[in-house]
Design a protein around this motif. Structure first.
Motif, PDB file in Angstrom:
ATOM      1  N   LEU A  37       0.863  -1.207   0.171  1.00 23.15           N
ATOM      2  CA  LEU A  37       0.005   0.088   0.177  1.00 23.15           C
ATOM      3  C   LEU A  37       0.739   1.069  -0.087  1.00 23.15           C
ATOM      4  CD1 LEU A  37      -3.037  -1.281   2.514  1.00 23.15           C
ATOM      5  CD2 LEU A  37      -2.994  -0.705  -0.010  1.00 23.15           C
ATOM      6  N   PHE A  38       1.957   1.130   0.647  1.00 27.78           N
ATOM      7  CA  PHE A  38       2.827   2.379   0.694  1.00 27.78           C
ATOM      8  C   PHE A  38       3.476   2.580  -0.638  1.00 27.78           C
ATOM      9  CE2 PHE A  38       7.189   4.214   1.368  1.00 27.78           C
ATOM     10  CZ  PHE A  38       6.729   5.199   1.882  1.00 27.78           C
ATOM     11  N   SER A  39       3.931   1.474  -1.291  1.00 32.91           N
ATOM     12  CA  SER A  39       4.507   1.914  -2.527  1.00 32.91           C
ATOM     13  C   SER A  39       3.579   2.145  -3.683  1.00 32.91           C
ATOM     14  CB  SER A  39       4.907   0.501  -3.032  1.00 32.91           C
ATOM     15  OG  SER A  39       6.369  -0.099  -2.209  1.00 32.91           O
ATOM     16  N   LYS A  40       2.489   1.608  -3.354  1.00 32.39           N
ATOM     17  CA  LYS A  40       1.290   2.150  -4.550  1.00 32.39           C
ATOM     18  C   LYS A  40       0.744   3.481  -4.313  1.00 32.39           C
ATOM     19  CE  LYS A  40      -3.404   0.691  -5.770  1.00 32.39           C
ATOM     20  NZ  LYS A  40      -3.677   2.128  -6.204  1.00 32.39           N
ATOM     21  N   ASN A  41       0.909   3.786  -2.949  1.00 31.85           N
ATOM     22  CA  ASN A  41       0.577   5.315  -2.693  1.00 31.85           C
ATOM     23  C   ASN A  41       1.450   6.135  -3.440  1.00 31.85           C
ATOM     24  OD1 ASN A  41      -0.873   7.529  -1.528  1.00 31.85           O
ATOM     25  ND2 ASN A  41       0.544   7.359   0.159  1.00 31.85           N
ATOM     26  N   MET A  42       2.760   5.835  -3.101  1.00 31.87           N
ATOM     27  CA  MET A  42       3.955   6.764  -3.806  1.00 31.87           C
ATOM     28  C   MET A  42       3.717   6.556  -5.270  1.00 31.87           C
ATOM     29  SD  MET A  42       5.564   8.273  -1.198  1.00 31.87           S
ATOM     30  CE  MET A  42       4.263   8.146   0.000  1.00 31.87           C
ATOM     31  N   LEU A  43       3.392   5.561  -5.841  1.00 37.60           N
ATOM     32  CA  LEU A  43       3.445   5.496  -7.395  1.00 37.60           C
ATOM     33  C   LEU A  43       2.126   6.246  -7.781  1.00 37.60           C
ATOM     34  CD1 LEU A  43       4.318   3.982  -9.813  1.00 37.60           C
ATOM     35  CD2 LEU A  43       2.833   2.143  -9.481  1.00 37.60           C
ATOM     36  N   ASP A  44       0.856   6.031  -7.130  1.00 33.00           N
ATOM     37  CA  ASP A  44      -0.263   6.891  -7.591  1.00 33.00           C
ATOM     38  C   ASP A  44       0.019   8.447  -7.435  1.00 33.00           C
ATOM     39  OD1 ASP A  44      -1.505   4.469  -7.796  1.00 33.00           O
ATOM     40  OD2 ASP A  44      -2.668   4.601  -5.885  1.00 33.00           O
ATOM     41  N   LYS A  45       0.980   8.771  -6.541  1.00 32.44           N
ATOM     42  CA  LYS A  45       1.178  10.238  -6.507  1.00 32.44           C
ATOM     43  C   LYS A  45       2.332  10.839  -7.264  1.00 32.44           C
ATOM     44  CE  LYS A  45      -0.009  10.804  -1.813  1.00 32.44           C
ATOM     45  NZ  LYS A  45       0.103  11.860  -0.388  1.00 32.44           N
ATOM     46  N   GLY A  46       2.719   9.634  -8.179  1.00 29.30           N
ATOM     47  CA  GLY A  46       3.784  10.204  -9.246  1.00 29.30           C
ATOM     48  C   GLY A  46       5.328  10.271  -8.623  1.00 29.30           C
ATOM     49  N   VAL A  47       5.393   9.903  -7.379  1.00 31.59           N
ATOM     50  CA  VAL A  47       6.763   9.865  -6.606  1.00 31.59           C
ATOM     51  C   VAL A  47       7.675   8.842  -7.346  1.00 31.59           C
ATOM     52  CG1 VAL A  47       8.101   9.492  -4.652  1.00 31.59           C
ATOM     53  CG2 VAL A  47       5.774  10.911  -4.494  1.00 31.59           C
ATOM     54  N   VAL A  48       8.753   9.175  -7.859  1.00 34.01           N
ATOM     55  CA  VAL A  48       9.907   8.408  -8.421  1.00 34.01           C
ATOM     56  C   VAL A  48      11.016   8.154  -7.436  1.00 34.01           C
ATOM     57  CG1 VAL A  48      11.655   8.228 -10.067  1.00 34.01           C
ATOM     58  CG2 VAL A  48       9.608   9.373 -10.553  1.00 34.01           C
ATOM     59  N   ILE A  49      11.029   6.789  -6.926  1.00 33.86           N
ATOM     60  CA  ILE A  49      11.818   6.445  -5.681  1.00 33.86           C
ATOM     61  C   ILE A  49      13.101   5.840  -6.462  1.00 33.86           C
ATOM     62  CG2 ILE A  49      12.084   5.087  -3.810  1.00 33.86           C
ATOM     63  CD1 ILE A  49       9.103   5.058  -3.516  1.00 33.86           C
ATOM     64  N   LEU A  50      14.214   6.403  -6.116  1.00 36.81           N
ATOM     65  CA  LEU A  50      15.523   5.983  -6.515  1.00 36.81           C
ATOM     66  C   LEU A  50      16.326   5.069  -5.066  1.00 36.81           C
ATOM     67  CD1 LEU A  50      16.759   8.732  -8.777  1.00 36.81           C
ATOM     68  CD2 LEU A  50      15.458   6.748  -9.394  1.00 36.81           C
ATOM     69  N   THR A  51      17.048   4.079  -5.367  1.00 32.74           N
ATOM     70  CA  THR A  51      17.657   3.559  -4.165  1.00 32.74           C
ATOM     71  C   THR A  51      19.236   4.018  -4.505  1.00 32.74           C
ATOM     72  OG1 THR A  51      16.312   1.648  -4.487  1.00 32.74           O
ATOM     73  CG2 THR A  51      18.454   1.423  -3.084  1.00 32.74           C
ATOM     74  N   LEU A  52      19.571   4.714  -3.206  1.00 33.64           N
ATOM     75  CA  LEU A  52      21.015   5.121  -3.327  1.00 33.64           C
ATOM     76  C   LEU A  52      22.028   4.050  -2.778  1.00 33.64           C
ATOM     77  CD1 LEU A  52      20.394   8.804  -2.852  1.00 33.64           C
ATOM     78  CD2 LEU A  52      20.548   7.800  -5.034  1.00 33.64           C
ATOM     79  N   LEU A  53      22.813   3.381  -3.588  1.00 34.61           N
ATOM     80  CA  LEU A  53      23.730   2.486  -2.835  1.00 34.61           C
ATOM     81  C   LEU A  53      25.139   2.999  -3.019  1.00 34.61           C
ATOM     82  CD1 LEU A  53      22.143  -0.665  -4.586  1.00 34.61           C
ATOM     83  CD2 LEU A  53      21.805   0.193  -2.069  1.00 34.61           C
ATOM     84  N   GLU A  54      25.420   4.078  -3.444  1.00 32.38           N
ATOM     85  CA  GLU A  54      26.854   4.431  -3.398  1.00 32.38           C
ATOM     86  C   GLU A  54      27.335   5.837  -2.603  1.00 32.38           C
ATOM     87  OE1 GLU A  54      28.299   4.560  -7.248  1.00 32.38           O
ATOM     88  OE2 GLU A  54      27.759   2.745  -8.119  1.00 32.38           O
ATOM     89  N   LYS A  55      26.339   6.540  -2.379  1.00 32.63           N
ATOM     90  CA  LYS A  55      26.707   7.717  -1.730  1.00 32.63           C
ATOM     91  C   LYS A  55      25.869   7.700  -0.124  1.00 32.63           C
ATOM     92  CE  LYS A  55      23.781  10.827  -4.542  1.00 32.63           C
ATOM     93  NZ  LYS A  55      23.802  11.825  -5.071  1.00 32.63           N
TER      94      LYS A  55
END
Length: 172
Positions: A37-55
């Motif tokens: 539900l959290f992921s779907k909510n973010m997607l529905d709001k148009g939020v683009v989520i990037l995972t930062l693994l180097e910094k």
């Protein structure tokens, strides 16, 4: 395997468990459901989520140096800062907004691009883009989550403890 076969197999597994084990199944499924539900909510709001693994370590260091810079190492040790960074707020070592006032302050902030980190994910930081529509209630089921702007001028923290937070701190 088709989805209906998964559902059928899951139902068979559940039916084979004794009643006292069902509470574990329930809470496992609830965690999965809340994450979905959290992921779907973010997607529905148009939020683009990037995972930062180097910094991620540098970003966490900047969080520390920005929001806990006036807290001594001795005090950090006394309040178990390494266990939960948000102890600087719950132990009243850093002035901040709490509860509904914290939620209102967070909701009022411009949030086009923010960083998001979890206390229990030491090697990952997320970058949320197009995040202006996110609000405090989006994080109500998240635990020990820190949301902060990319300039490290404010942070919003939602803890795992109902009596602690949420907290909002803004640099002066």
């Amino acid at each position: 395997m088709s989805f209906s076969m998964y559902r059928q197999e899951i139902n068979q597994m559940i039916d084979s468990l004794p009643d006292e084990e069902l509470v574990k199944v329930y809470w496992s499924i609830e965690v999965i459901r809340q994450k979905y539900l959290f992921s779907k909510n973010m997607l529905d709001k148009g939020v683009v989520i990037l995972t930062l693994l180097e910094k991620e370590h540098r970003i966490k260091e900047l969080w520390d140096s920005s929001f806990a810079k006036n807290i001594s190492d001795e005090t950090k040790s006394e309040i178990h800062y390494n266990q939960y960074k948000w102890h600087i707020f719950s132990y009243k070592k850093q002035d901040c907004f709490e509860n509904e006032a914290a939620r209102n302050e967070f909701d009022a902030m411009t949030k086009n691009e923010v960083y998001v980190m979890y206390q229990d994910l030491p090697d990952i930081v997320f970058e949320y883009n197009n995040a202006n529509e996110i609000v405090a209630s989006d994080f109500d089921y998240e635990q020990d989550i820190y949301v902060f702007d990319k300039n490290f001028t404010w942070t919003y923290v939602h803890t795992h403890e109902a009596m602690c937070g949420p907290y909002f701190y803004k640099q002066v």
